[in-house]
Design an enzyme around this catalytic site. Sequence first.
Site, mmCIF file in Angstrom:
data_model
loop_
_atom_site.group_PDB
_atom_site.id
_atom_site.type_symbol
_atom_site.label_atom_id
_atom_site.label_comp_id
_atom_site.label_asym_id
_atom_site.label_seq_id
_atom_site.Cartn_x
_atom_site.Cartn_y
_atom_site.Cartn_z
ATOM 1 N N ASP A 180 0.696 -1.062 -0.004
ATOM 2 C CA ASP A 180 0.067 0.103 0.009
ATOM 3 C C ASP A 180 0.880 1.258 -0.127
ATOM 4 O O ASP A 180 0.817 2.226 0.924
ATOM 5 C CB ASP A 180 -1.133 0.017 1.248
ATOM 6 C CG ASP A 180 -1.862 -1.184 1.294
ATOM 7 O OD1 ASP A 180 -3.136 -1.013 0.937
ATOM 8 O OD2 ASP A 180 -1.334 -2.327 1.464
ATOM 9 N N ASP A 207 -1.548 -2.633 -4.067
ATOM 10 C CA ASP A 207 -1.742 -1.292 -4.018
ATOM 11 C C ASP A 207 -0.367 -0.596 -4.297
ATOM 12 O O ASP A 207 0.225 -0.060 -3.336
ATOM 13 C CB ASP A 207 -2.488 -0.944 -2.589
ATOM 14 C CG ASP A 207 -4.041 -1.193 -2.677
ATOM 15 O OD1 ASP A 207 -4.344 -1.680 -3.573
ATOM 16 O OD2 ASP A 207 -4.507 -0.872 -1.606
ATOM 17 N N TYR A 210 -1.941 4.191 -6.349
ATOM 18 C CA TYR A 210 -2.982 4.835 -5.877
ATOM 19 C C TYR A 210 -3.322 5.936 -7.039
ATOM 20 O O TYR A 210 -4.305 7.050 -6.595
ATOM 21 C CB TYR A 210 -3.102 5.582 -4.710
ATOM 22 C CG TYR A 210 -2.968 4.633 -3.444
ATOM 23 C CD1 TYR A 210 -4.448 4.446 -2.711
ATOM 24 C CD2 TYR A 210 -1.984 3.754 -3.101
ATOM 25 C CE1 TYR A 210 -3.995 3.383 -1.695
ATOM 26 C CE2 TYR A 210 -1.871 2.741 -1.960
ATOM 27 C CZ TYR A 210 -3.140 2.642 -1.409
ATOM 28 O OH TYR A 210 -3.386 1.655 -0.504
ATOM 29 N N ASN A 245 -6.634 -4.011 -4.388
ATOM 30 C CA ASN A 245 -7.790 -3.196 -4.885
ATOM 31 C C ASN A 245 -7.705 -2.151 -5.660
ATOM 32 O O ASN A 245 -8.450 -1.677 -6.664
ATOM 33 C CB ASN A 245 -8.906 -3.059 -3.850
ATOM 34 C CG ASN A 245 -8.259 -2.441 -2.574
ATOM 35 O OD1 ASN A 245 -7.304 -2.428 -2.032
ATOM 36 N ND2 ASN A 245 -8.837 -1.082 -2.430
ATOM 37 N N HIS A 330 -3.400 -9.531 -1.114
ATOM 38 C CA HIS A 330 -3.587 -8.172 -0.555
ATOM 39 C C HIS A 330 -4.662 -8.311 0.619
ATOM 40 O O HIS A 330 -4.059 -7.551 1.749
ATOM 41 C CB HIS A 330 -4.070 -7.374 -1.838
ATOM 42 C CG HIS A 330 -4.126 -6.064 -1.360
ATOM 43 N ND1 HIS A 330 -3.089 -5.143 -1.133
ATOM 44 C CD2 HIS A 330 -5.421 -5.163 -1.222
ATOM 45 C CE1 HIS A 330 -3.562 -3.818 -0.931
ATOM 46 N NE2 HIS A 330 -4.701 -3.956 -1.034
ATOM 47 N N HIS A 340 -11.668 -2.712 6.765
ATOM 48 C CA HIS A 340 -11.610 -4.173 5.948
ATOM 49 C C HIS A 340 -11.675 -5.204 7.081
ATOM 50 O O HIS A 340 -11.096 -6.307 6.460
ATOM 51 C CB HIS A 340 -10.277 -3.939 5.138
ATOM 52 C CG HIS A 340 -9.855 -2.865 4.430
ATOM 53 N ND1 HIS A 340 -10.854 -2.436 3.541
ATOM 54 C CD2 HIS A 340 -8.999 -1.866 4.308
ATOM 55 C CE1 HIS A 340 -10.339 -1.409 2.887
ATOM 56 N NE2 HIS A 340 -9.314 -1.036 3.424
ATOM 57 N N VAL A 368 -5.061 -3.401 4.753
ATOM 58 C CA VAL A 368 -5.360 -2.325 6.179
ATOM 59 C C VAL A 368 -3.975 -1.464 6.312
ATOM 60 O O VAL A 368 -2.844 -1.969 6.529
ATOM 61 C CB VAL A 368 -5.410 -3.494 7.273
ATOM 62 C CG1 VAL A 368 -5.778 -2.584 8.557
ATOM 63 C CG2 VAL A 368 -6.646 -4.096 7.052
ATOM 64 N N HIS A 369 -4.187 -0.184 6.475
ATOM 65 C CA HIS A 369 -3.159 0.684 6.499
ATOM 66 C C HIS A 369 -2.701 0.688 7.939
ATOM 67 O O HIS A 369 -2.591 1.831 8.609
ATOM 68 C CB HIS A 369 -3.585 2.009 6.185
ATOM 69 C CG HIS A 369 -3.877 1.969 4.749
ATOM 70 N ND1 HIS A 369 -4.754 3.115 3.899
ATOM 71 C CD2 HIS A 369 -3.701 1.092 3.617
ATOM 72 C CE1 HIS A 369 -4.882 2.646 2.852
ATOM 73 N NE2 HIS A 369 -4.202 1.509 2.575
#
Length: 497
Positions: A180, A207, A210, A245, A330, A340, A368-369
């Site tokens: 991410d 990811d 972005y 995603n 992911h 999520h 998940v960040h």
Amino acid sequence: MVNGGCIIMAMFWNKRKNSMLVQLLLLSSALLSCINNGNAGVTSPFVRNEWPSVDIPLENEIFAVPKGYNAPQQVHITQGDYDGKAVIISWVTADEPGSNKVQYGLSEGKYDFTAEGTMQNYTFYNYKSGYIHQCLIDDLQYDTKYYYEIGDGDFSRRFWFRTPPQVDPDAPYKFGIIGDLGQTYNSLSTIEHCLETGAQTILFVGDLSYADRYEYHDVGVRWDSWGRFVERSAAYQPWIWSAGNHEIEYFPYMGEVIPFRNYLHRYPTPYPASKSSSPLWYAVRRASAHIIVLSSYSPFVKYTPQWTWLQEELKRVDREKTPWLIVLMHAPIYNSNDAHFMEGESMRVVFESWFCRYKVDIVFAGHVHAYERSYRISNIRYNNASSGASNPVPDKSAPVYITVGDGGNQEGLALRFRDPQPDYSAFREASYGHSTLEIKNRTHALYHWNRNDDGKRVQTDSFMLHNQYWGDNRRRRKLNKNRLHSVLDNLPLSLIL
């Protein structure tokens, strides 16, 4: 506890040396136990947003286009075959197709070999890509540094890469793990800190750019800027790609309804080498690791192409040659963040029993960040009995699940961990960072999660990972027995009773 083999060996030493040996072994056992347990059940209070979660402006020098007419840009490499003797080199020329060749060799500026690749471009809404070049270089030597040059004349550019050691159960190797990422100042901190670790290959859990947070023409523009952004690493270290995603980019209002178009045009994978039918799921072997990449956003239920492929690929895993079995995806299977939550449950139901049966060592995910590490747990009992409790339980055959969706993108951190912390969660923290996995030999690997903190890289969560295949009791006894005989054979006669 000191195992039986070590006690027998200790009997051959005199009283003083026997005492010292026992103390050393007990101390080592205690230290390994502490490392193994890691930071048990910890929710870190540390929360930091070092810089605002906004994308770096396009005019920043970090996105600078290389000087010179039609100079290659967005250079990146990935593994090009199953066993690490090939690379795929990708780059973009913005003005015209230019040369499609790669010159390479063992000395900088002296290139004894040439390979020729392919070229393509595409449109996305009203954005037209540059000329995307992809070149496979194969039949390389293991554990060798290669220099390569791409482009024409005075505006060509030079880079290098190192091939992995030959596939071998005791080949040491160091991976960096990023997810991410995006293109913010926090993303830049992650890249720079990962470069400091000396990681030889990056495992990327989805990811990328972005760019889908933009619209119309700017989607393509932000794919270009991200390609230049990661070039500082990706032109030298192979990145093993997986899609998230944010790579789907399904935009009916723009007339763009083919998923993954930008990603698939720009980031090739060696999927045919592992008999996969799609570049979104595939496998490679690298040094002592067998790495399986799955797609969370492609069909994976029974009899789908991904399900069928994984079933066969797991049978091909040879733990005698590649003892470390690593899975990338992911959406995390285990996650205790409100963000999520439970999104990976369907994939867990389908694949978790396979992960346990084949003793996967570690599963890396993003999405998940925040950062989170689990214990070895499974919930397959619940799958098999509708009356069973839907709670994960300790399972020595299960992998460790690690979420590293904390690369630094503009969506910011996932700050809301669920309370209380579930029993399966060993350590979690909502801040930016990346991980490293340093394989030492067939039995042990050292893992770190590295927090980005005020421009420094801070090793915040660490543990020693014990290999699932070579760590079981039967094989450990056999290995220790062989090592004991080797030690006794080399002891001086004066030390033997």
